[in-house]
Design a protein around this motif. Structure first.
Motif, PDB file in Angstrom:
ATOM      1  N   ARG A 159      53.971  -0.917  23.545  1.00  0.00           N
ATOM      2  CA  ARG A 159      53.249   0.125  24.284  1.00  0.00           C
ATOM      3  C   ARG A 159      54.063   1.401  24.418  1.00  0.00           C
ATOM      4  NH1 ARG A 159      52.660  -3.570  29.412  1.00  0.00           N
ATOM      5  NH2 ARG A 159      54.807  -3.889  28.673  1.00  0.00           N
ATOM      6  N   LEU A 160      55.326   1.376  24.032  1.00  0.00           N
ATOM      7  CA  LEU A 160      56.249   2.488  24.264  1.00  0.00           C
ATOM      8  C   LEU A 160      56.191   3.487  23.117  1.00  0.00           C
ATOM      9  CD1 LEU A 160      58.526   3.420  26.259  1.00  0.00           C
ATOM     10  CD2 LEU A 160      60.135   2.209  24.783  1.00  0.00           C
ATOM     11  N   THR A 161      56.198   4.781  23.453  1.00  0.00           N
ATOM     12  CA  THR A 161      56.353   5.865  22.477  1.00  0.00           C
ATOM     13  C   THR A 161      57.556   6.696  22.899  1.00  0.00           C
ATOM     14  OG1 THR A 161      53.985   5.953  22.017  1.00  0.00           O
ATOM     15  CG2 THR A 161      55.282   7.883  21.415  1.00  0.00           C
ATOM     16  N   LEU A 162      58.459   6.991  21.964  1.00  0.00           N
ATOM     17  CA  LEU A 162      59.702   7.699  22.269  1.00  0.00           C
ATOM     18  C   LEU A 162      59.848   8.938  21.409  1.00  0.00           C
ATOM     19  CD1 LEU A 162      62.452   4.904  22.494  1.00  0.00           C
ATOM     20  CD2 LEU A 162      61.369   6.120  24.387  1.00  0.00           C
ATOM     21  N   SER A 163      60.482   9.957  21.991  1.00  0.00           N
ATOM     22  CA  SER A 163      60.944  11.103  21.202  1.00  0.00           C
ATOM     23  C   SER A 163      62.463  11.102  21.218  1.00  0.00           C
ATOM     24  CB  SER A 163      60.404  12.417  21.762  1.00  0.00           C
ATOM     25  OG  SER A 163      60.976  12.712  23.020  1.00  0.00           O
ATOM     26  N   ILE A 164      63.063  11.434  20.093  1.00  0.00           N
ATOM     27  CA  ILE A 164      64.521  11.501  19.992  1.00  0.00           C
ATOM     28  C   ILE A 164      64.915  12.878  19.478  1.00  0.00           C
ATOM     29  CG2 ILE A 164      64.831   9.024  19.653  1.00  0.00           C
ATOM     30  CD1 ILE A 164      65.191   9.581  16.649  1.00  0.00           C
ATOM     31  N   ASN A 165      66.040  13.375  19.958  1.00  0.00           N
ATOM     32  CA  ASN A 165      66.578  14.653  19.496  1.00  0.00           C
ATOM     33  C   ASN A 165      67.513  14.411  18.317  1.00  0.00           C
ATOM     34  OD1 ASN A 165      65.801  16.766  21.747  1.00  0.00           O
ATOM     35  ND2 ASN A 165      66.393  14.884  22.795  1.00  0.00           N
ATOM     36  N   VAL A 166      67.346  15.187  17.271  1.00  0.00           N
ATOM     37  CA  VAL A 166      68.186  15.061  16.084  1.00  0.00           C
ATOM     38  C   VAL A 166      68.812  16.421  15.800  1.00  0.00           C
ATOM     39  CG1 VAL A 166      68.315  14.355  13.676  1.00  0.00           C
ATOM     40  CG2 VAL A 166      66.639  13.286  15.190  1.00  0.00           C
ATOM     41  N   SER A 167      70.128  16.451  15.663  1.00  0.00           N
ATOM     42  CA  SER A 167      70.830  17.719  15.446  1.00  0.00           C
ATOM     43  C   SER A 167      70.567  18.239  14.035  1.00  0.00           C
ATOM     44  CB  SER A 167      72.339  17.522  15.648  1.00  0.00           C
ATOM     45  OG  SER A 167      72.896  16.868  14.520  1.00  0.00           O
ATOM     46  N   PRO A 168      70.710  19.545  13.842  1.00  0.00           N
ATOM     47  CA  PRO A 168      70.537  20.096  12.487  1.00  0.00           C
ATOM     48  C   PRO A 168      71.487  19.464  11.473  1.00  0.00           C
ATOM     49  CG  PRO A 168      70.544  21.860  14.128  1.00  0.00           C
ATOM     50  CD  PRO A 168      70.923  20.600  14.856  1.00  0.00           C
ATOM     51  N   VAL A 180      71.587   6.663  18.322  1.00  0.00           N
ATOM     52  CA  VAL A 180      70.355   6.939  19.077  1.00  0.00           C
ATOM     53  C   VAL A 180      69.150   6.395  18.312  1.00  0.00           C
ATOM     54  CG1 VAL A 180      68.800   8.787  19.825  1.00  0.00           C
ATOM     55  CG2 VAL A 180      71.251   8.919  20.358  1.00  0.00           C
ATOM     56  N   LEU A 181      69.121   6.600  17.011  1.00  0.00           N
ATOM     57  CA  LEU A 181      68.016   6.077  16.196  1.00  0.00           C
ATOM     58  C   LEU A 181      67.956   4.555  16.284  1.00  0.00           C
ATOM     59  CD1 LEU A 181      65.744   6.523  14.128  1.00  0.00           C
ATOM     60  CD2 LEU A 181      67.506   6.462  12.325  1.00  0.00           C
ATOM     61  N   GLU A 182      69.110   3.896  16.212  1.00  0.00           N
ATOM     62  CA  GLU A 182      69.148   2.432  16.308  1.00  0.00           C
ATOM     63  C   GLU A 182      68.612   1.952  17.654  1.00  0.00           C
ATOM     64  OE1 GLU A 182      73.211   1.438  15.728  1.00  0.00           O
ATOM     65  OE2 GLU A 182      73.207   1.831  13.558  1.00  0.00           O
ATOM     66  N   LEU A 183      69.087   2.596  18.740  1.00  0.00           N
ATOM     67  CA  LEU A 183      68.652   2.186  20.072  1.00  0.00           C
ATOM     68  C   LEU A 183      67.155   2.445  20.263  1.00  0.00           C
ATOM     69  CD1 LEU A 183      71.641   3.511  22.228  1.00  0.00           C
ATOM     70  CD2 LEU A 183      71.074   1.123  21.767  1.00  0.00           C
ATOM     71  N   ALA A 184      66.691   3.592  19.770  1.00  0.00           N
ATOM     72  CA  ALA A 184      65.269   3.916  19.918  1.00  0.00           C
ATOM     73  C   ALA A 184      64.399   2.895  19.203  1.00  0.00           C
ATOM     74  CB  ALA A 184      64.994   5.321  19.387  1.00  0.00           C
ATOM     75  N   VAL A 237      51.760   8.760  31.800  1.00  0.00           N
ATOM     76  CA  VAL A 237      52.847   8.902  30.844  1.00  0.00           C
ATOM     77  C   VAL A 237      52.299   8.823  29.424  1.00  0.00           C
ATOM     78  CG1 VAL A 237      54.998   7.928  29.973  1.00  0.00           C
ATOM     79  CG2 VAL A 237      54.550   7.954  32.425  1.00  0.00           C
ATOM     80  N   ALA A 238      52.594   9.851  28.629  1.00  0.00           N
ATOM     81  CA  ALA A 238      52.184   9.864  27.225  1.00  0.00           C
ATOM     82  C   ALA A 238      53.300   9.335  26.335  1.00  0.00           C
ATOM     83  CB  ALA A 238      51.802  11.287  26.811  1.00  0.00           C
ATOM     84  N   PHE A 239      54.522   9.758  26.598  1.00  0.00           N
ATOM     85  CA  PHE A 239      55.684   9.230  25.883  1.00  0.00           C
ATOM     86  C   PHE A 239      56.921   9.547  26.701  1.00  0.00           C
ATOM     87  CE2 PHE A 239      54.713  13.423  24.150  1.00  0.00           C
ATOM     88  CZ  PHE A 239      55.939  14.063  24.024  1.00  0.00           C
ATOM     89  N   GLN A 240      58.069   9.036  26.244  1.00  0.00           N
ATOM     90  CA  GLN A 240      59.341   9.245  26.935  1.00  0.00           C
ATOM     91  C   GLN A 240      60.310   9.933  25.987  1.00  0.00           C
ATOM     92  OE1 GLN A 240      60.104   7.837  30.081  1.00  0.00           O
ATOM     93  NE2 GLN A 240      58.583   6.244  30.375  1.00  0.00           N
ATOM     94  N   GLU A 241      61.083  10.884  26.527  1.00  0.00           N
ATOM     95  CA  GLU A 241      62.157  11.472  25.720  1.00  0.00           C
ATOM     96  C   GLU A 241      63.427  10.668  25.938  1.00  0.00           C
ATOM     97  OE1 GLU A 241      64.596  15.623  24.802  1.00  0.00           O
ATOM     98  OE2 GLU A 241      62.964  15.632  26.266  1.00  0.00           O
ATOM     99  N   ALA A 242      64.045  10.239  24.847  1.00  0.00           N
ATOM    100  CA  ALA A 242      65.279   9.450  24.903  1.00  0.00           C
ATOM    101  C   ALA A 242      66.471  10.400  24.870  1.00  0.00           C
ATOM    102  CB  ALA A 242      65.346   8.477  23.730  1.00  0.00           C
ATOM    103  N   LEU A 243      67.284  10.378  25.921  1.00  0.00           N
ATOM    104  CA  LEU A 243      68.401  11.304  26.082  1.00  0.00           C
ATOM    105  C   LEU A 243      69.726  10.548  26.013  1.00  0.00           C
ATOM    106  CD1 LEU A 243      66.801  13.290  29.021  1.00  0.00           C
ATOM    107  CD2 LEU A 243      66.993  14.046  26.641  1.00  0.00           C
ATOM    108  N   LEU A 244      70.648  11.068  25.246  1.00  0.00           N
ATOM    109  CA  LEU A 244      71.938  10.417  25.007  1.00  0.00           C
ATOM    110  C   LEU A 244      72.781  10.374  26.267  1.00  0.00           C
ATOM    111  CD1 LEU A 244      74.066   9.311  22.924  1.00  0.00           C
ATOM    112  CD2 LEU A 244      74.820  11.693  22.658  1.00  0.00           C
ATOM    113  N   ARG A 245      73.365   9.210  26.547  1.00  0.00           N
ATOM    114  CA  ARG A 245      74.340   9.037  27.610  1.00  0.00           C
ATOM    115  C   ARG A 245      75.508   8.220  27.047  1.00  0.00           C
ATOM    116  NH1 ARG A 245      71.476  12.446  29.259  1.00  0.00           N
ATOM    117  NH2 ARG A 245      70.309  12.505  31.232  1.00  0.00           N
ATOM    118  N   VAL A 246      76.715   8.768  27.186  1.00  0.00           N
ATOM    119  CA  VAL A 246      77.923   8.114  26.671  1.00  0.00           C
ATOM    120  C   VAL A 246      78.800   7.758  27.854  1.00  0.00           C
ATOM    121  CG1 VAL A 246      79.920   8.305  25.148  1.00  0.00           C
ATOM    122  CG2 VAL A 246      77.769   9.429  24.531  1.00  0.00           C
ATOM    123  N   GLY A 247      79.092   6.467  28.040  1.00  0.00           N
ATOM    124  CA  GLY A 247      79.783   6.005  29.231  1.00  0.00           C
ATOM    125  C   GLY A 247      81.293   5.920  29.082  1.00  0.00           C
TER     126      GLY A 247
END
Length: 563
Positions: free
Chosen positions: A395-404, A382-386, A342-352
């Motif tokens: 040790r964790l590396t994350l990628s986050i998606n940011v809308s235009p 998402v930024l706050e949670l990341a 594992v190089a990094f993890q992509e953080a994906l939004l989930r709304v419950g």
């Protein structure tokens, strides 16, 4: 060791993804199935020609260009694909002939659909590829006994008008060959056409004289049963299934074992309207495929409560979930192509809906939030949670998606700068993903924003790269570190020499720019091996790990479980 380069150093500086896509006859599309809105890559005119505007903008209107009997339309391929979307889509694939402004062309159409709240297809993303022109007389045999959906509805309306006044029950069976995609892969299109023709003959052999068999969309058969008691529908369906599946079918490419899935709707119990009956039977067929049912699934009138007029809309429910802290991140591993670590993890939004799920369908939620201007609120969360995850595990590396919309919002950028300023060094473990389309509206402004993010130590990734929106000149202007190759291309590597050439060229382009690459939608070892041999940096997809929700407060568990 990576395969030798297919381009010279001089070639690398002249690559134009849009021109290259057009030269191999490919164009990317996104389809909002609920609204029927269809969006194409920037080279659509080059590939499709001057097709009617309605066909360019509407998915079902584009399906109207498909030559009857030549193959399943995109819509039929999606609704008949079966499977459940667990958040990363369900593969579909089809081949058909279409009339493109007077040119009749064979087309391969493949991608993934993503489910809405009801579990049914809500959006799709894929790539259309022109194969060759249709030869004279080639469609003549294929079109026999085949009609389009409109003709089917007209035939059923005629049958209803004749028999319902006499209180005769009409049963609509919609049957489809199971796992047609696998048959196409194993035997090829010509042998699959032989299979479909033989299935049609076997169905006709066990029909009563007063019943009707209508083939539409190539792999779909409508069987209209007159005067069949409702308690005998499943028995009738078994008769047809047995006729098709009791013996193997011989083709020019080998022997195939074939089975049917069947959905049914009964008039007048379900409806007296032809369109509603066909839709009900098709939905029942989708249920039969999803549940792998060997008997017919019969459509029932919905008995659940109707949506109340005062029930909150989806966007209101989502904002309530945000306020009540019901927003979480699922993490999907992205691994080194060579070591599979594992190089990094992509953080994906989930709304419950509740504190522990179930979750809103992302395929419906994100486009809605973008249309309503609410996506910025969720990007902030998402930024706050990341940053919380990164602070909890060095040790964790994350990628986050940011809308235009969020990228050009000064408040989001201020929040990013504040978060990274408060924890020096943490931003070096953060990757900000932006879509390729986000870079084209105002490239100079976007380059300035991305530079500010890069100056804080974060890396920049261009997501869904390859549709041809961005020129090489613009790519050079952006401070990018990673190109994420659009999965619509990488998923077809096994079957398409054009896609193999195109993906390999994109990897060469990234190497020329000295940036890393991520191959998305990697589902099998052959695909992964080819990508690794060509020099792709990272892999992402089912093969190397699905998106999972970490235990609350423990994002590192997934890092070590996958690595």
């Amino acid at each position: 060791m990576p395969a030798p380069s297919i381009l010279s150093p001089r070639d690398g500086s002249n690559i134009d993804p849009r021109s290259l896509l057009s030269s191999i006859g490919e164009v990317v599309y996104s389809w909002d199935i609920h609204s029927d809105g269809l969006q194409w890559g920037p080279n659509a005119g080059d590939v499709l020609g001057r097709i009617p505007e309605a066909a360019l903008n509407r998915g079902l209107a584009f399906a109207g260009l498909v030559e009857p009997g030549s193959g399943r339309s995109r819509y039929d391929a999606i609704v008949s694909s079966g499977g459940h979307d667990h958040g990363d889509g369900v593969v579909y694939r089809t081949r058909y002939a279409a009339d493109l402004a007077g040119r009749k062309m064979w087309i391969e159409d493949a991608g993934r659909w993503f489910a809405g709240a009801d579990g049914r297809p809500a959006t799709a993303r894929g790539v259309l590829r022109l194969e060759r022109q249709v030869r004279d007389g080639e469609l003549g045999a294929a079109g026999n006994d085949v009609c389009d959906r409109t003709a089917l509805i007209e035939r059923l309306e005629q049958t209803l008008g004749e028999h319902l006044p006499a209180e005769r029950i009409i049963v609509v069976l919609i049957a489809a060959i199971d796992e047609l995609t696998r048959l196409n892969d194993d035997f090829g299109h010509e042998a699959t056409d032989e299979i479909i023709t033989e299935v049609q003959d076997r169905l006709r052999s066990v029909m009563r004289r007063r019943d009707h068999l209508i083939r539409y969309s190539s792999n779909r058969f409508a069987i209209l049963l007159t005067g069949c008691p409702q308690n005998q529908v499943e028995m009738a369906a078994r008769r047809f299934s047995k006729a098709v599946g009791q013996t193997a079918i011989e083709t020019g490419r080998g022997i195939a074992l074939v089975s049917l899935r069947i959905g049914a709707a009964v008039a007048p119990e379900f409806s007296t309207q032809a369109g509603a009956l066909i839709a009900g039977a098709e939905n029942a067929l989708a249920g039969a495929k999803a549940g792998a049912s060997d008997t017919a699934v019969i459509a029932r009138r919905r008995q659940g409560r109707e949506t109340r007029a005062d029930e909150p809309s989806l966007d209101v429910q989502a904002v309530a979930a945000l306020n009540e802290r019901r927003v979480r991140l699922a993490l999907q591993p992205i691994v080194d192509a060579g070591t599979r670590q594992v190089a990094f993890q992509e953080a994906l939004l989930r709304v419950g809906h509740g504190m522990d799920g179930p979750f809103f369908a992302t395929a419906e939620l994100i486009p809605l939030l973008e249309r309503r201007g609410l996506v910025r609120l969720f990007d902030h969360r998402v930024l706050e949670l990341a940053t919380e995850f990164l602070a909890a595990d060095p040790r964790l590396t994350l990628s986050i998606n940011v809308s235009p919309r969020s990228l050009i919002d000064p408040e989001w950028l201020d929040a990013f700068l504040g978060c990274t300023r408060a924890a020096p060094g943490m931003s070096e473990r953060l990757i900000v993903e932006v879509t390729e389309t986000a870079t084209i509206a105002d490239p100079a402004r976007m380059a300035g924003i991305l530079k500010q993010i890069k100056d804080r130590g974060a890396r920049i990734a261009i997501d869904d790269f390859g549709a041809g929106h961005t020129s090489l000149r613009h790519l050079r202007a952006f401070p990018i570190d990673i190109l994420k190759l659009d999965g619509a291309f990488t998923q077809n590597l096994r079957r398409s020499t054009d896609d193999r050439f195109y993906v390999r060229t994109l990897i060469e382009l990234a190497r020329h720019l000295a940036v890393d690459t991520v191959a998305e939608w990697v589902d099998d070892e052959l695909q992964a091996t080819m990508l690794c041999d060509w020099g792709v940096t990272y892999l992402q997809g089912h093969l190397v790990g699905r998106a999972e929700l970490p235990q609350r407060g423990d994002a590192s568990a997934l890092l070590h479980a996958t690595g």
